[in-house]
Write a protein that holds these residues in place. Structure first.
Motif, PDB file in Angstrom:
ATOM      1  N   TRP A 119       0.846  -1.193   0.000  1.00  0.00           N
ATOM      2  CA  TRP A 119       0.000   0.000   0.000  1.00  0.00           C
ATOM      3  C   TRP A 119       0.883   1.245   0.000  1.00  0.00           C
ATOM      4  CZ3 TRP A 119      -5.121  -0.618  -0.638  1.00  0.00           C
ATOM      5  CH2 TRP A 119      -5.678  -1.864  -0.322  1.00  0.00           C
ATOM      6  N   ASP A 158      -2.137   4.349  -3.981  1.00  0.00           N
ATOM      7  CA  ASP A 158      -3.474   3.914  -3.572  1.00  0.00           C
ATOM      8  C   ASP A 158      -4.330   5.040  -3.018  1.00  0.00           C
ATOM      9  OD1 ASP A 158      -3.263   0.896  -3.903  1.00  0.00           O
ATOM     10  OD2 ASP A 158      -1.507   1.301  -2.661  1.00  0.00           O
ATOM     11  N   PHE A 225      -5.972  -4.845   6.475  1.00  0.00           N
ATOM     12  CA  PHE A 225      -6.193  -6.253   6.780  1.00  0.00           C
ATOM     13  C   PHE A 225      -5.071  -7.140   6.220  1.00  0.00           C
ATOM     14  CE2 PHE A 225     -10.459  -4.373   6.876  1.00  0.00           C
ATOM     15  CZ  PHE A 225     -10.908  -4.828   8.105  1.00  0.00           C
ATOM     16  N   ASN A 226      -4.644  -6.824   5.014  1.00  0.00           N
ATOM     17  CA  ASN A 226      -3.616  -7.645   4.370  1.00  0.00           C
ATOM     18  C   ASN A 226      -3.091  -6.890   3.145  1.00  0.00           C
ATOM     19  OD1 ASN A 226      -5.644  -8.078   2.331  1.00  0.00           O
ATOM     20  ND2 ASN A 226      -6.476  -9.745   3.588  1.00  0.00           N
ATOM     21  N   SER A 228      -4.105  -6.871   0.234  1.00  0.00           N
ATOM     22  CA  SER A 228      -5.090  -6.525  -0.790  1.00  0.00           C
ATOM     23  C   SER A 228      -6.334  -5.803  -0.286  1.00  0.00           C
ATOM     24  CB  SER A 228      -5.532  -7.799  -1.532  1.00  0.00           C
ATOM     25  OG  SER A 228      -6.104  -8.728  -0.621  1.00  0.00           O
ATOM     26  N   THR A 229      -6.505  -5.649   1.028  1.00  0.00           N
ATOM     27  CA  THR A 229      -7.728  -5.044   1.554  1.00  0.00           C
ATOM     28  C   THR A 229      -7.423  -4.034   2.657  1.00  0.00           C
ATOM     29  OG1 THR A 229      -8.937  -7.109   1.121  1.00  0.00           O
ATOM     30  CG2 THR A 229      -9.999  -5.490   2.555  1.00  0.00           C
ATOM     31  N   LEU A 231      -9.564  -0.839   4.990  1.00  0.00           N
ATOM     32  CA  LEU A 231     -10.807  -0.161   5.337  1.00  0.00           C
ATOM     33  C   LEU A 231     -10.489   1.235   5.842  1.00  0.00           C
ATOM     34  CD1 LEU A 231     -13.910  -0.203   5.891  1.00  0.00           C
ATOM     35  CD2 LEU A 231     -13.348  -1.107   8.172  1.00  0.00           C
ATOM     36  N   ARG A 247     -14.108   0.586   1.563  1.00  0.00           N
ATOM     37  CA  ARG A 247     -13.192  -0.569   1.594  1.00  0.00           C
ATOM     38  C   ARG A 247     -12.451  -0.612   0.256  1.00  0.00           C
ATOM     39  NH1 ARG A 247     -13.188  -5.333   4.941  1.00  0.00           N
ATOM     40  NH2 ARG A 247     -15.030  -4.445   5.936  1.00  0.00           N
ATOM     41  N   HIS A 249      -9.886  -2.499  -2.357  1.00  0.00           N
ATOM     42  CA  HIS A 249      -9.378  -3.807  -2.752  1.00  0.00           C
ATOM     43  C   HIS A 249      -8.374  -3.622  -3.871  1.00  0.00           C
ATOM     44  CE1 HIS A 249     -12.431  -5.901  -0.390  1.00  0.00           C
ATOM     45  NE2 HIS A 249     -13.317  -5.038  -0.866  1.00  0.00           N
ATOM     46  N   ARG A 250      -7.233  -4.230  -3.735  1.00  0.00           N
ATOM     47  CA  ARG A 250      -6.185  -4.104  -4.760  1.00  0.00           C
ATOM     48  C   ARG A 250      -5.729  -5.493  -5.206  1.00  0.00           C
ATOM     49  NH1 ARG A 250      -8.070   0.273  -4.824  1.00  0.00           N
ATOM     50  NH2 ARG A 250      -7.031   2.271  -4.504  1.00  0.00           N
TER      51      ARG A 250
END
Length: 250
Positions: A119, A158, A225-226, A228-229, A231, A247, A249-250
């Motif tokens: 990110w 992002d 969260f990880n 790819s996600t 919030l 939210r 998402h990548r």
């Protein structure tokens, strides 16, 4: 609060609107008699002519060097925390192609390890996109887009966080060249830390990018969260309620 919590701060127009008398004294390294005052900007005297000395002396930001490219104290720098790499830039300094800050930003974005920090966030005091009909401020945002918006898409930034306006505004995701879902970042303006809020009776001008606009004091809470996600939540500072969320998402 600042003595207990590591605040990663940036320069805005109330810290740096350098006017005159700064040869050899400007802590950002500007060598002219005054700071950045392009014809298209409204860089006036909001700091009382100050060139950023109080902020530069009170806050020590990370120093990084990659070859010939070195961060510049509180003015522009970067750091990694968990899965996020954050790049702070100064909207009060020259960001045009060929300027020291533009060269540093270009190299910094190209050097991010997206495996370790998938990110990437860029922060600036002034936003590139907003929807309030404050036309002098909008002119600055348009100029910023012309100067380096292409770098944000090229390096898959992002999020672009900003302040300056005393309100909260969230754009669509993927914003680039005034088009949504066009390969750019989501832009979020959070200028609601405690100063008087913008006049909400003044509406927004028509555009395709505005998804949420609020005039309440608050802050953004990011939960990664990880890889790819993520919030993002805008929390009302008065009563703690959730005012907005998105939210990614990548």
């Amino acid at each position: 609060f600042a003595s207990r919590i590591p605040l990663m701060v940036g320069i805005g127009n109330h810290e740096y609107d350098h006017t005159t008398g700064g040869i050899g004294r400007d802590p950002s390294g500007v060598t002219t008699d005054s700071g950045f005052h392009p014809a298209w900007g409204n860089f006036r005297t909001d700091s009382g002519g100050e060139c950023g000395v109080p902020t530069a002396k009170r806050f020590l930001m990370p120093k990084t060097q990659h070859g010939n490219y070195t961060s510049n104290g509180v003015f522009w720098y970067s750091y990694s925390f968990g899965l996020v790499h954050t790049i702070m830039i100064s909207s009060e300094h020259d960001l045009s192609q060929g300027s020291p800050q533009h060269a540093w930003l270009q190299h910094e974005l190209a050097s991010v390890n997206r495996t370790a920090t998938p990110w990437v966030v860029v922060e600036s005091h002034r936003p590139m996109y907003h929807s309030k009909p404050y036309w002098a401020d909008n002119a600055v945002g348009i100029a910023m887009r012309a100067e380096f918006e292409g770098l944000l898409r090229k390096h898959r930034v992002d999020i672009f966080f900003a302040g300056h306006y005393h309100s909260y505004l969230r754009t669509c995701d993927g914003l680039h060249a005034s088009k949504c879902h066009n390969g750019g970042p989501i832009h979020i303006t959070v200028g609601t830390a405690g100063a008087s809020l913008d006049d909400m009776s003044i509406g927004l001008y028509d555009n395709v990018w505005t998804e949420k606009y609020l005039g309440v004091w608050g802050y953004v809470r990011a939960t990664v969260f990880n890889h790819s996600t993520m919030l993002l939540e805008f929390i009302n500072a008065v009563n703690g309620t959730l005012e907005d969320s998105v939210r990614l998402h990548r």
